[in-house]
Design an enzyme around this catalytic site. Structure first.
Site, mmCIF file in Angstrom:
data_model
loop_
_atom_site.group_PDB
_atom_site.id
_atom_site.type_symbol
_atom_site.label_atom_id
_atom_site.label_comp_id
_atom_site.label_asym_id
_atom_site.label_seq_id
_atom_site.Cartn_x
_atom_site.Cartn_y
_atom_site.Cartn_z
ATOM 1 C CG HIS A 363 -2.312 0.498 0.915
ATOM 2 N ND1 HIS A 363 -2.567 1.562 0.072
ATOM 3 C CD2 HIS A 363 -3.522 0.076 1.330
ATOM 4 C CE1 HIS A 363 -3.874 1.764 -0.006
ATOM 5 N NE2 HIS A 363 -4.481 0.876 0.736
ATOM 6 C CE1 TYR A 477 -8.406 6.531 7.801
ATOM 7 C CE2 TYR A 477 -9.353 5.024 6.203
ATOM 8 C CZ TYR A 477 -8.404 5.966 6.545
ATOM 9 O OH TYR A 477 -7.464 6.340 5.616
ATOM 10 C CB SER A 479 -10.366 4.834 2.569
ATOM 11 O OG SER A 479 -9.365 5.387 1.774
ATOM 12 C CB THR A 490 -6.922 8.267 1.107
ATOM 13 O OG1 THR A 490 -5.992 8.142 2.180
ATOM 14 C CG2 THR A 490 -6.687 7.190 0.062
#
Length: 649
Positions: A363, A477, A479, A490
């Site tokens: 990532h 959360y 994204s 993001t």
């Protein structure tokens, strides 16, 4: 995963013209791939007062009155004092770096300085739908077709022929040949404005080059991203053994598909057992531990072999077993067995014995938008124009000369390191639970008819579910991509709000006290508020990245961290117990990721026309099965209320 990575989803590229298609390229875009990159707008730094207001709004549902008063006081003090100074310094720094965004450096550092293993903590997966023609799901056929399509994608991108990534609000005006013919003549320094005039929003494509020939290299304290675009070979893993062969010839042309098929067939028929000490486990280790072991590998005469691994176009992982069900599929794609993956590669293309395919991606280099574009294109190409089929014969070539099996020289310390890495990997995976539901009593179509946001409803269901299960509202959360801006990454949407809390409590604790109309009104309020948060996040007007950037700046000065950041409430808000990401794609069957905290849930979800899918992970601190039952009940209640029915307690 991504991950709302995809608020600004694939636009023009989904229907890219195939006017120029050869063995080498997917298509030839009239508009050059990076035509808009130069003129993309810059990621804005929000006003400090807006950030503090949004931060406090996100804290309200998580704190009692006394806690909130304390947090509010610290926030106001920060806004008037040290926070203002840091904000002004951040703005000045940003003005001196107009080639990038204020979040780029801090965000790379956040990923690359993290010392936790990348597997389960950062890497996400997205699995492909099967090929609609069942005979093409043979492992060798699918591996060949997907490899060919992936190399075509790479060549199309590098030649500048790949359709630019554009989000079209009015495709009838902007997703047309006429518009493309006109916009290509507009200088790239102005091209974004031309697209904007017809309600089209070009997206940042700066991450795409890292898709290929790229690896995250473990280093002490901070890893490095390495790319070598000159390398022409593919890395293939099978049974924990490493193989390489060139897929590009010395003239820069792709090998014939029949030759790629022959080489893959050779690897699939190799009876070499799994090594006693499979090297793949090292890429699942703590990053500092792995950095020291890598240095040992290099010092022990493995430099050339590691260079082949690091510079390979991508990693193709061929698994020797079929998929039993979707939960098994998630386990295979999210972590696998540890031996047959190289988690540090920008992505592993995984293909199982029965031809099930997916991507596990590292990532730090990029986000779900770039990976999803890649997946959409190679899925469409591999099923629409397959390079080989059931009747195809592999080329008569000497694969024993073309394919090299990499041998690694291991001393006792390396063997011990691999053994320990395997133990760590096995115990972590053993603690992980994955499960999923498919809610088939409604989806996007009904919700749009009722004029509520499908994403807001899914998020509301997660809030209700957690409240039902644990009697709490916790940090959540979601994204959201900021790819509409140059070097955007993001932003966070904070789905837990005073609106979702009020609505969840009404549904879970006291449904009989409210009329159906009152409950409907609460759902609409949640939807409207969530829509506002989503829009703000996509436009770079969330609060999380701004506060992160200010904190990063404060730490870089080596002074004491401001009290605002030492507040327990700040730590609690950033301990994301419910971490969520959604995607929508014709290519992707399923996506998922691990929990981001030990006592959290990792929630991947998709809202389809008439059903909603939810794929959730957790460790023993949380009960996935029960959570999903609560999600199902919550969705059932929401849909019933929207249809005017009473809910059952």
């Amino acid at each position: 995963m991504a991950a709302r990575q995809l608020l600004l989803r694939r636009g023009a590229a989904a229907g890219a013209p195939r006017g120029y298609c050869s063995a080498e390229y997917l298509h030839r875009s009239i508009v050059p791939t990076m035509h808009y990159q130069k003129s993309l707008p810059r990621l804005p730094i929000p006003k400090l007062e807006d950030t503090i207001r949004r931060y406090l709004n996100a804290q309200k549902p998580l704190l009692n009155d006394d806690q909130f008063r304390k947090t509010e006081e610290l926030a106001q003090h920060f806004e008037k004092g040290i926070g203002r100074q840091l904000h002004e310094q951040l703005v000045a720094q940003d003005n001196q770096n107009k080639h990038t965004s204020y979040i780029t450096g801090p965000w790379f550092d956040m990923y690359l300085k993290a010392r936790e293993p990348v597997v389960l903590n950062f890497n996400a997966f997205m699995s492909f739908h099967p090929d609609p023609k069942s005979e093409y799901n043979d492992q060798l056929i699918r591996a060949t077709n997907m490899t060919v399509s992936a190399v075509r994608f790479m060549k199309t991108f590098r030649a500048g022929y790949l359709e630019p990534e554009v989000f079209h609000l009015n495709p009838k005006k902007s997703d047309t040949q006429l518009f493309k013919k006109l916009i290509r003549f507009v200088p790239s320094s102005l091209s974004w404005f031309g697209a904007y005039m017809v309600n089209a929003y070009p997206l940042d494509m700066s991450q795409y080059f890292r898709l290929f020939n790229s690896t995250r290299l473990p280093k002490l304290n901070r890893d490095e991203l390495y790319t070598d675009e000159k390398a022409k070979h593919l890395l293939v893993l099978r049974n924990g053994n490493f193989y390489v062969f060139d897929v590009i010839d010395r003239d820069g042309n792709m090998l014939k598909p029949s030759e790629i098929q022959a080489h893959l067939k050779y690897i699939l028929s190799d009876n070499s057992p799994t090594p006693t000490f499979p090297l793949g486990y090292l890429s699942s280790e703590n990053r500092d531990t792995w950095a020291l072991l890598r240095k040992n590998l290099l010092d022990n005469g493995n430099e050339e072999a590691l260079q082949k691994v690091d510079s390979a176009i991508f990693c193709l992982s061929l698994d020797d077993f079929p998929v039993k069900d979707l939960v098994h599929l998630s386990h295979i794609m999210l972590h696998g067995d540890g031996a047959n993956r190289w988690y540090d590669k920008s992505f592993n293309l995984i293909i199982t014995k029965d031809g099930t395919a997916g991507v596990n991606f590292e990532h730090s280099w990029g986000d779900g938008v770039a990976v999803l574009r890649f997946q959409n294109e190679i899925f469409k190409d591999s099923i629409g124009e397959p390079a080989v089929g059931p009747q195809s014969q592999p080329a008569s070539v000497d694969s024993s000369r073309a394919v090299q099996r990499l041998d690694f020289k291991l001393n006792d310390a390396l063997k011990a390191g691999i053994t320990k890495a395997k133990q760590h990997f096995d115990s972590t995976v053993e603690a992980l639970t994955l499960d999923m539901i498919q809610f088939q009593k409604g989806g996007k179509d009904v919700l749009k008819q009722k004029k509520v946001s499908p994403d807001a409803v899914a998020q509301l269901a997660f809030q209700m579910a957690f409240l039902r299960q644990y009697s709490q509202t916790v940090a959540t959360y979601e994204s959201c991509s900021t790819a509409a801006f140059k070097h955007g990454r993001t932003e966070t949407i904070r789905p837990a709000s005073i609106h979702t809390k009020k609505c969840s409590e009404a549904f879970v604790k006291e449904p009989s006290r409210h009329s159906t109309e009152e409950l409907q009104k609460m759902i609409v309020e949640c939807s409207e508020y969530h829509g506002r948060l989503t829009k703000e996040a996509a436009m770079g007007q969330g609060f999380d990245r701004h506060l992160f950037g200010l904190r990063y700046l404060a730490l870089s000065k080596g002074t004491t961290l401001p009290d605002f950041y030492q507040d327990q409430a700040y730590a609690q808000l950033n301990h994301n117990i419910i971490s969520t990401s959604t995607l929508a794609s014709p290519a992707v069957q399923l996506g998922g990721f691990g929990p981001v905290v030990p006592d959290g849930f990792g929630v991947g979800y998709q809202v389809h026309g008439d059903w909603i899918g939810c794929n959730v992970s957790s460790y023993p601190a949380r009960n996935v099965k029960e959570f999903l039952q609560c999600v199902y009940k919550s969705l059932e209640d929401i849909f019933n209320v929207l249809k005017g029915k009473k809910i059952n307690s």
